[in-house]
Design a protein around this motif. Structure first.
Motif, short mmCIF file in Angstrom:
data_model
loop_
_atom_site.label_atom_id
_atom_site.label_comp_id
_atom_site.label_asym_id
_atom_site.label_seq_id
_atom_site.Cartn_x
_atom_site.Cartn_y
_atom_site.Cartn_z
N PHE A 115 0.78 -1.26 0.06
CA PHE A 115 -0.19 -0.14 0.07
C PHE A 115 0.78 1.41 0.03
N ASN A 116 2.05 1.14 -0.08
CA ASN A 116 3.14 2.52 0.06
C ASN A 116 3.10 3.25 1.00
N TRP A 117 2.73 2.69 2.05
CA TRP A 117 2.72 3.33 3.42
C TRP A 117 4.19 3.88 3.77
N ALA A 118 5.14 2.91 3.44
CA ALA A 118 6.47 3.41 3.58
C ALA A 118 7.49 2.66 2.92
N SER A 119 8.76 3.04 2.74
CA SER A 119 9.43 2.14 1.93
C SER A 119 10.11 1.13 2.62
#
Ligand code: ADP
Ligand code: TMP
Ligand code: ASP
Length: 241
Positions: free
Chosen positions: A143-147
């Motif tokens: 969900f691309n909340w963090a890398s």
């Protein structure tokens, strides 16, 4: 003394309000007396809690800064306010548990008080409507909340905070059972945000195992702010009034 001017409200959370300032890199956090549990289902005003938590948080953030943990904390502004760096918050809660309590006991059927060696680490999604569901690193990536590197940084920093605070609370006769941290981005770096107070951790008296944190409120045990004040007193946090 800060010359920062308080601007418009940016956000009113369950226990704190956030204000813009005339410096676009800085915000003011106002610690209110509101105390909430069960994702906002139970809310009460507890006199002095805003001041106690603001001063407690300032003390802990300063201790972490002194131990090379980058935090958003800048300075105290008043009894209930402090200045922080404006972060781009990551909607993920990082939880470390040294002793089993709370949702871990409900989910896994283990007894409260079981020592966890090594401590466990869990991610939760910060979303009250969904009751902060537990997530894993794949959810954060998908969900691309963090890398990936941000996930690694959040984990490493949370363990570092555990090492520092477990020892500090132990010296004060307290057991750091578990705690929740939130992180955000500031000019490309991962920085500890939000707060560290007895609202977001579990602390037990080392000898009696008496609860000294927000579980007193969740479980209707009474003496909530008195317990927070006792914790502050043991740590040498200066309170006013
Ligand atoms: P909640 O949102 O869970 O009800 P609070 O009442 O504590 O929580 O509200 C404070 C809000 O401010 C939280 O959503 C938190 O993520 C956000 N926040 C904390 N520190 C910062 C910061 N340095 N920059 C931007 N937002 C922050
Ligand atoms: P839990 O046992 O309810 O999962 O909570 C673990 C720790 O995280 C506990 O110290 C309370 C803290 N916490 C918060 O501060 N806010 C939250 O929204 C949640 C779910 C936990
Ligand atoms: N932080 C959530 C709330 O304030 C959950 C909890 O602390 O029980 O409602």
């Amino acid at each position: 003394m800060s010359t920062l001017q308080k601007g418009e409200a940016l956000y009113a959370g369950k226990a704190k309000s956030v204000y813009y300032t005339d410096d676009s890199d800085k915000l003011i956090l106002l610690f209110r007396n509101d105390t909430s549990a069960f994702d906002g289902e139970k809310i009460e005003q507890l006199e002095r809690k805003g001041m106690v938590n603001n001063r407690f948080n300032a003390h802990i953030m300063q201790l972490l800064e002194d131990n090379d943990v980058a935090t958003h904390y800048v300075e105290l502004l008043s009894d209930q306010e402090c200045v922080v760096k404006k972060l781009d918050m990551i909607p993920v809660e990082c939880v470390i548990r040294n002793v089993a309590a709370g949702s871990l006991c409900r989910r896994l059927g283990v007894e409260e008080g079981l020592d966890l060696m090594p401590p466990t680490f869990e991610f939760f999604l910060k979303n009250d409507q969904l009751h902060d569901p537990m997530i894993n690193e794949y959810h954060i990536r998908s969900f691309n909340w963090a890398s990936e590197s941000e996930i690694e940084a959040m984990k490493a920093l949370t363990f570092k905070v555990n090492d520092i605070l477990k020892q500090r609370f132990d010296e004060a006769g307290l057991l750091l059972v578990d705690f929740k941290l939130e992180f955000g981005r500031f000019k490309g770096d991962i920085v500890l945000g939000d707060e560290f107070t007895p609202d977001g951790c579990r602390l037990w008296d080392k000898d009696t195992r008496q609860k000294m944190d927000k579980d007193r409120f969740r479980q209707g045990l009474g003496g909530v702010v008195e317990a927070y004040e006792e914790v502050a007193h043991r740590l040498g946090v200066e309170l006013s009034g």
